[in-house]
Design an enzyme around this catalytic site. Structure first.
Site, mmCIF file in Angstrom:
data_model
loop_
_atom_site.group_PDB
_atom_site.id
_atom_site.type_symbol
_atom_site.label_atom_id
_atom_site.label_comp_id
_atom_site.label_asym_id
_atom_site.label_seq_id
_atom_site.Cartn_x
_atom_site.Cartn_y
_atom_site.Cartn_z
ATOM 1 N NE ARG A 14 -3.403 6.956 -2.012
ATOM 2 C CZ ARG A 14 -2.684 7.529 -1.052
ATOM 3 N NH1 ARG A 14 -2.699 8.843 -0.900
ATOM 4 N NH2 ARG A 14 -1.950 6.793 -0.232
ATOM 5 N N GLY A 57 6.818 7.524 0.441
ATOM 6 C CA GLY A 57 7.829 7.739 1.470
ATOM 7 C C GLY A 57 8.481 6.444 1.922
ATOM 8 C CE LYS A 58 4.679 3.914 6.202
ATOM 9 N NZ LYS A 58 4.100 5.241 5.891
ATOM 10 C CB ALA A 113 0.259 6.050 -2.983
ATOM 11 N N PRO A 114 2.055 7.716 -0.834
ATOM 12 C CG PRO A 114 2.680 9.841 -0.060
ATOM 13 C CD PRO A 114 1.956 8.591 0.361
ATOM 14 C CD GLU A 147 -2.241 3.550 -3.409
ATOM 15 O OE1 GLU A 147 -3.486 3.563 -3.306
ATOM 16 O OE2 GLU A 147 -1.474 3.367 -2.435
ATOM 17 C CB CYS A 203 -1.235 6.710 10.292
ATOM 18 S SG CYS A 203 -2.592 6.822 9.113
ATOM 19 C CG ASP A 240 1.574 2.639 6.199
ATOM 20 O OD1 ASP A 240 1.456 2.499 7.428
ATOM 21 O OD2 ASP A 240 1.410 3.725 5.621
ATOM 22 C CB CYS A 277 -0.915 -0.009 1.218
ATOM 23 S SG CYS A 277 -1.781 -1.586 1.492
#
Length: 467
Positions: free
Chosen positions: A132, A108-109, A105-106, A127, A225, A172, A103
């Site tokens: 996205r 960073g990971k 996007a965007p 994604e 998150c 994530d 998963c």
């Protein structure tokens, strides 16, 4: 911000009045901004202040960056919430591994995972949302990643293609977003206990497919998150019921809270999970757990089992040149490519005659055999070198960002005024003895290709990125 009454009641019951009060107060404070410096590129070019370190994350710093600065445009820095940096940090990724960011996007990971791979092995960044996924592809391109397969597919479409294939998988997962309250009004507006439970059900659906793609003995990092036990400890407990074990994580000196066994199945190993609360001062909210799939890597020879499937092309599409299998460029075409790219330094050697493929005149160095992922929506497979035109070749923007990893001689370094004009899409007059295709930089940071003739630098910065 008006915190939902039901949320307050729930977390007062979970944390007690004193700790819940600290959480509610922290949610009223400004969010923290931070960025990572790209270790694949020359960090000495970055002029941002590098003295306010994010605890526990190498090359990460508190501060705000601008999307107009050469640091961002060249892929030298990435803006990311400090707590959101930890899921990728907790993976055991090594150069040469096969890694899935399910998963993604965007991005960073994914960019952090790509750094760990150091250009070796394979990163599949997926994604499901097409819009996205486009942003994900752009961020990996800017970062200078050449060994990624960027896909846009649901997990159930990927799992039959990659059975027990990956060494590490990062999920994530989409969640109720309680850790985003300080940054997103919508996260507050749409919060409800019903949504928490819907998200938990969706997380199980995603993980059901993810575990099919993980090698026995492989590592799964699960993160959200959000704070709710239903989406955190209870999900990890559900994975434990399938034989997964929770790995200890080293977060010495990092502000965080251990997982709560009493919020899951009561197993003491749940303390190895990590929760990042806003009141701890690191960043926004995040939960992360590292788990190992039962079995050992020797239980399956994933490379041998990887399916290679030929995609059937309809006759009408074959006549129009659509859907055809990629093929190697001809000897003549290789000559055009070599002529256009002569004089550039390469981060990794490429055999122009055998390593490259072309599809609809797009020439690329695949991260994976295209026939092996037939039927999956692919946004990018490896490194696109550029496009064949009539008796010539034009290099791609992705190639420019990838070449920016190493020192180059064929570079035009623009001043700030020239840089701004170039970002707008203008041609720029420069003093240079160079000619033909050149890399374009500002303050030594490469961000584009250009074509130079008699001091006139023709603009090749992509129209969709112009500012």
């Amino acid at each position: 911000m008006e915190i939902p009454v039901e949320f307050k009641k729930k977390f007062t019951g979970l944390l007690g009045e004193e700790e819940a009060g600290r959480l509610f107060s922290a949610l009223m404070e400004p969010s923290k901004k931070a960025y990572r410096v790209n270790t694949l590129k020359d960090r000495t070019k970055v002029i941002y202040t590098l003295d306010n370190l994010v605890s526990g994350i190498p090359s990460a710093y508190y501060g705000e960056i601008s999307g107009k600065d050469p640091e961002w445009v060249s892929g030298s820095v990435y803006s990311q919430d400090p707590a959101a940096m930890f899921p990728a940090h907790l993976t055991a990724v090594q150069p040469g591994d096969k890694v899935l960011d399910l998963c993604a996007a965007p991005g960073g990971k994914s960019t952090a995972l790509a750094e760990k791979l150091e250009g070796e092995g394979l990163l599949v960044a997926n994604e499901i949302s097409p819009s996205r996924a486009k942003i994900l592809r752009e961020n990996l391109e800017r970062w200078g990643v050449g060994n990624a397969l960027v896909t846009s597919a649901s997990p159930d479409k990927l799992s039959p293609v990659f059975p027990e294939f990956f060494d590490e998988i990062l999920v994530d997962a989409p969640c109720s977003g309680e850790g985003m309250f300080r940054k997103s009004e919508d996260a507050v507006k749409y919060w409800s206990q019903e949504n928490v439970e819907l998200c938990a059900a969706r997380q199980k659906e995603i993980l059901t497919e993810a575990v099919k793609m993980l090698k026995p003995g492989g590592q799964l990092v699960y993160s959200t998150c959000t704070f709710s036990p239903e989406e955190d400890e209870e999900i990890v407990s559900w994975l434990m019921d399938q034989g997964f074990t929770v790995n200890p994580v080293n977060l010495t000196g990092v502000p965080h809270a251990d997982g709560r066994p009493d919020w899951g199945n009561g197993d003491e190993s749940l303390v190895n999970c990590a929760r990042f609360w806003p009141q701890d001062g690191l960043g926004e909210g995040q939960f992360a757990a590292s788990l190992t799939k039962p079995g050992t890597a020797s239980d399956v020879a994933a490379d041998d089992q990887f399916p290679v499937r030929k995609k059937k092309v309809k006759a009408k599409d074959r006549k129009k040149g659509r859907g055809a299998s990629p093929e190697r460029p001809s000897k003549e075409e290789v000559g055009y490519i070599e002529a256009a790219l002569a004089g550039f330094a390469w981060p990794k050697a490429i055999n122009f005659g055998r390593d490259l493929l072309k599809s609809n005149d797009h020439v690329f160095w695949p991260a994976i055999d295209p026939s092996a992922v037939a039927g999956v929506k692919i946004l990018n497979n490896g490194l696109e070198l550029g496009m064949l035109k009539k008796k010539r070749f034009e290099p791609s923007h992705q190639l420019a960002e990838w070449l920016g990893q190493v020192a180059q001689d064929k570079v035009v370094d623009l001043d700030e005024a020239g840089y701004e004009r170039y970002l707008h899409g203008e041609s720029v007059q420069v003093e240079s003895a160079l000619s033909g295709f050149v890399l374009v930089a500002c303050r030594g940071m490469v961000f584009s290709f250009g074509k130079l003739a008699k001091g006139q630098l023709k603009n090749y910065y992509p129209k969709g990125l112009r500012q």
